[in-house]
Enzyme design. Structure first.
Site, PDB file in Angstrom:
ATOM      1  N   ARG A   1     109.822 -80.477 -30.206  1.00 33.16           N
ATOM      2  CA  ARG A   1     110.769 -79.661 -30.970  1.00 33.16           C
ATOM      3  C   ARG A   1     109.977 -78.665 -31.809  1.00 33.16           C
ATOM      4  O   ARG A   1     108.942 -79.011 -32.373  1.00 33.16           O
ATOM      5  CB  ARG A   1     111.677 -80.533 -31.857  1.00 33.16           C
TER       6      ARG A   1
ATOM      7  N   ARG B   1     115.460 -88.357 -35.124  1.00 32.95           N
ATOM      8  CA  ARG B   1     115.536 -86.972 -35.579  1.00 32.95           C
ATOM      9  C   ARG B   1     115.431 -86.967 -37.096  1.00 32.95           C
ATOM     10  O   ARG B   1     115.429 -88.014 -37.744  1.00 32.95           O
ATOM     11  CB  ARG B   1     116.772 -86.239 -35.081  1.00 32.95           C
ATOM     12  N   GLY B   2     115.348 -85.761 -37.672  1.00 33.07           N
ATOM     13  CA  GLY B   2     115.043 -85.635 -39.088  1.00 33.07           C
ATOM     14  C   GLY B   2     113.558 -85.332 -39.191  1.00 33.07           C
ATOM     15  O   GLY B   2     112.726 -86.030 -38.596  1.00 33.07           O
ATOM     16  N   ALA B   3     113.229 -84.286 -39.948  1.00 32.19           N
ATOM     17  CA  ALA B   3     111.859 -83.784 -39.957  1.00 32.19           C
ATOM     18  C   ALA B   3     110.824 -84.877 -40.264  1.00 32.19           C
ATOM     19  O   ALA B   3     109.866 -85.056 -39.501  1.00 32.19           O
ATOM     20  CB  ALA B   3     111.755 -82.613 -40.930  1.00 32.19           C
TER      21      ALA B   3
ATOM     22  N   GLN C   1     125.720 -85.194 -36.896  1.00 30.04           N
ATOM     23  CA  GLN C   1     124.875 -86.132 -37.639  1.00 30.04           C
ATOM     24  C   GLN C   1     125.482 -86.507 -38.986  1.00 30.04           C
ATOM     25  O   GLN C   1     125.217 -87.587 -39.506  1.00 30.04           O
ATOM     26  CB  GLN C   1     123.466 -85.533 -37.861  1.00 30.04           C
TER      27      GLN C   1
ATOM     28  N   ASP D   1     113.733 -78.807 -42.837  1.00 23.89           N
ATOM     29  CA  ASP D   1     112.832 -78.976 -41.689  1.00 23.89           C
ATOM     30  C   ASP D   1     111.535 -78.191 -41.856  1.00 23.89           C
ATOM     31  O   ASP D   1     110.518 -78.544 -41.255  1.00 23.89           O
ATOM     32  CB  ASP D   1     113.542 -78.571 -40.397  1.00 23.89           C
TER      33      ASP D   1
ATOM     34  N   ASN E   1     116.751 -75.482 -42.230  1.00 17.96           N
ATOM     35  CA  ASN E   1     117.405 -76.790 -42.136  1.00 17.96           C
ATOM     36  C   ASN E   1     118.491 -76.663 -41.068  1.00 17.96           C
ATOM     37  O   ASN E   1     118.720 -75.589 -40.508  1.00 17.96           O
ATOM     38  CB  ASN E   1     117.980 -77.207 -43.501  1.00 17.96           C
ATOM     39  N   LYS E   2     119.145 -77.759 -40.801  1.00 16.97           N
ATOM     40  CA  LYS E   2     120.184 -77.819 -39.760  1.00 16.97           C
ATOM     41  C   LYS E   2     121.128 -76.621 -39.831  1.00 16.97           C
ATOM     42  O   LYS E   2     121.513 -76.189 -40.919  1.00 16.97           O
ATOM     43  CB  LYS E   2     120.969 -79.118 -39.951  1.00 16.97           C
TER      44      LYS E   2
END
Lengths: 347, 347
Positions: free
Chosen positions: A90, A50-52, A198, A239, A249-250
């Site tokens: 996603r 995960r993570g853009a 995370q 993201d 973002n998150k």
């Protein structure tokens, strides 16, 4: 320290993608090998990777795996199908689509390659270039952003924008890693970042590995930590960033930005240029992924809400550009954040 | 619906305190019987009973249990010792000290009672009065606050200020229960409230029991829910309110108040008059309990942060009066929140 890379292609054109299964951290550091495009899709969807930036790189390797299974003549078609499929893993991070577009372009430009073996080699080479470039971008982001960190500061970050969120070294955390390499002393507060934690699981682990002073807090403690004067700067990843600087973002990032503003603390975003989506004029149009309610109600092996209760679980939010002091990219610092400044730097 | 009371004295002067063990909710509804003052202290410390008014009532019964074990002649001394001991269970909620002071005063005023049996009966009677008054205060708070709730609204609350946090019916949730009894339709968003998830576990459960529309969110989603226009009012409880209106409540409340202000949403506090500490001019002097880091790192039955990581775990924060639209008490609504208005209502 023998920590494996976040993700890595093992072998030649017939090889496979090996990635750290991030759902098991911090208590277990285990790798998972993906030998099919379906396994890469699942690893992205389930947040094993995960993570853009990292999911962009993983998806590029996923395309290689897909086409290795196609009859040679159908290579270009196979790339197209794989890209369409991987794009469904996603919805929010634009780096995924950006990486798939690069694979598509490489495929189109090379569709006349004489033999299927050469076509696969070309695809792998393109994926490895994306991987390599991501690593270089992260180092550059670190250099650009490290200037912002002063000795003795407290820095708050949300979620994980570290080496685990990229091919290597991170975005927001690259700024901190570089400042530490340059000898600066500072203290990091890591929001644990519900529902999937995370921050507690990954960011705290990465900072600890590098000997950087890190304290985990629950998300709802950020305001108090700011009020107590413990934080002088906030830096987070992204993201997707719209043309005007609005940043997805998150989930929770938008709240942190409001709290930072209320306490006079500058709020920075760190992201490679592949995170910008100049086709969107504002953040309003960024699609926000909704995830399984069980992430909230059954997050860690125990039921924490009543049976049948309603849950709202957006995975991201959008922070308006007006709350962002600057955006740290591999090409330089965008400050103040305006559409003109963004276009000037990226063009 | 045969839900037991939050806490209840069973039997006569030689009876015991029965309370719902709230650490087991929402998956198990079980009672725990406390037959010694030490068991009451442990139940308060371990949050088996929690919420400022409820721990006041529990502590009052704890005094009865302590003295039942003393030689009769030492009754008043026994009360003093029990009060000193119970006061160490938790530092922030002032209702605990308020209830203990009432028990002390009753003890002093009745220390010449002819026989030990009568002294114990008197103590039990005082504790039962505190219990009964708390129930009545909650009903009054509900009536005062229900006027604020309009049909079709979204209401956000943090932590649990419900029947489980009081002798019965609650403070912030009493407002919602009363509005629902009056036939109004509204929707509640319950912050899950890390680290111990009283919102997800207790508030959602209480609202569900009463058929009120409730949606659980992670704490870091509150800003997004507000931005989407889903919330028109915030109402929370309180653990201690200073003379100027500064309010200590569960960690995260201060952040919610800032977010509410940023979105133009009125933020209300609901609390009985026993929550005011007029001896403190501002919230600066309210002691904030720091709790075990393992609540953060091992909260869900699984380790969620690396071994040995630093954790900051304040259990409360203080919301400045300027962020509070009004305080709902059993004596009426304080709005706007000023020291003069507070003193006028409470005196």
């Amino acid at each position: 320290m023998a920590v494996p890379r976040t993700l890595e292609w093992i072998g030649g054109p017939d090889g496979f993608l090996r990635l750290i299964d991030q759902t098991l951290l911090p208590t277990r550091l285990e790798c998972r090998d993906c030998r099919t495009v379906e396994e890469v899709w699942e690893a992205i969807r389930a947040l094993r990777v995960r993570g853009a930036p990292a999911i962009g790189v993983a998806a590029a390797y996923g395309v290689v795996l897909a086409v290795a299974r196609c009859p040679a003549a159908e290579g270009e078609q196979g790339v197209e199908r794989a890209c369409e499929y991987l794009a469904t893993a996603r919805p929010t991070a634009v780096n995924l689509f950006w990486a798939l577009d690069r694979m598509r372009r490489a495929s189109r430009e090379n569709s006349r390659l004489p033999d299927p073996e050469a076509f696969r080699r070309m695809l792998l080479s393109e994926a490895q270039t994306i991987d390599k470039e991501d690593q270089e971008m992260c180092r550059s982001i670190g250099r650009v952003g490290a200037e912002l960190i002063r000795d003795g500061q407290g820095v708050l970050t949300h979620c994980n924008a570290g080496g685990l969120a990229t091919a290597d070294f991170g975005t927001a955390l690259a700024v901190l890693f570089t400042a530490a390499e340059q000898g600066r002393n500072f203290r990091v507060f890591a929001d644990e970042t519900r529902p999937l934690l995370q921050g507690a699981r990954l960011t705290a682990w990465e900072l600890q590995q590098r000997g950087i002073d890190v304290t985990v807090i629950c998300d709802n403690m950020a305001a108090q930590v700011m009020k107590e004067g413990r934080v002088q700067l906030v830096v987070v990843g992204a993201d997707r960033i719209a043309a005007n600087g609005d940043t997805a973002n998150k989930i929770g990032t938008y709240g942190v930005a409001i709290l930072a503003q209320a306490h006079g603390i500058p709020f920075y975003v760190a992201a490679p240029s592949s995170t910008f989506d100049l086709g969107l004029s504002t953040g309003e149009a960024i699609p926000i992924e909704q995830r399984d309610p069980r992430e909230v109600t059954h997050g860690f092996g125990r039921q924490t809400a009543p049976d049948g209760v309603q849950v709202y679980n957006p995975a991201f939010d959008v922070t308006p550009a007006r709350l962002i002091a600057g955006i740290i990219t591999e090409k330089g610092l965008i400050r103040p954040v305006t559409e003109a400044a963004i276009r000037a730097l990226l063009d």
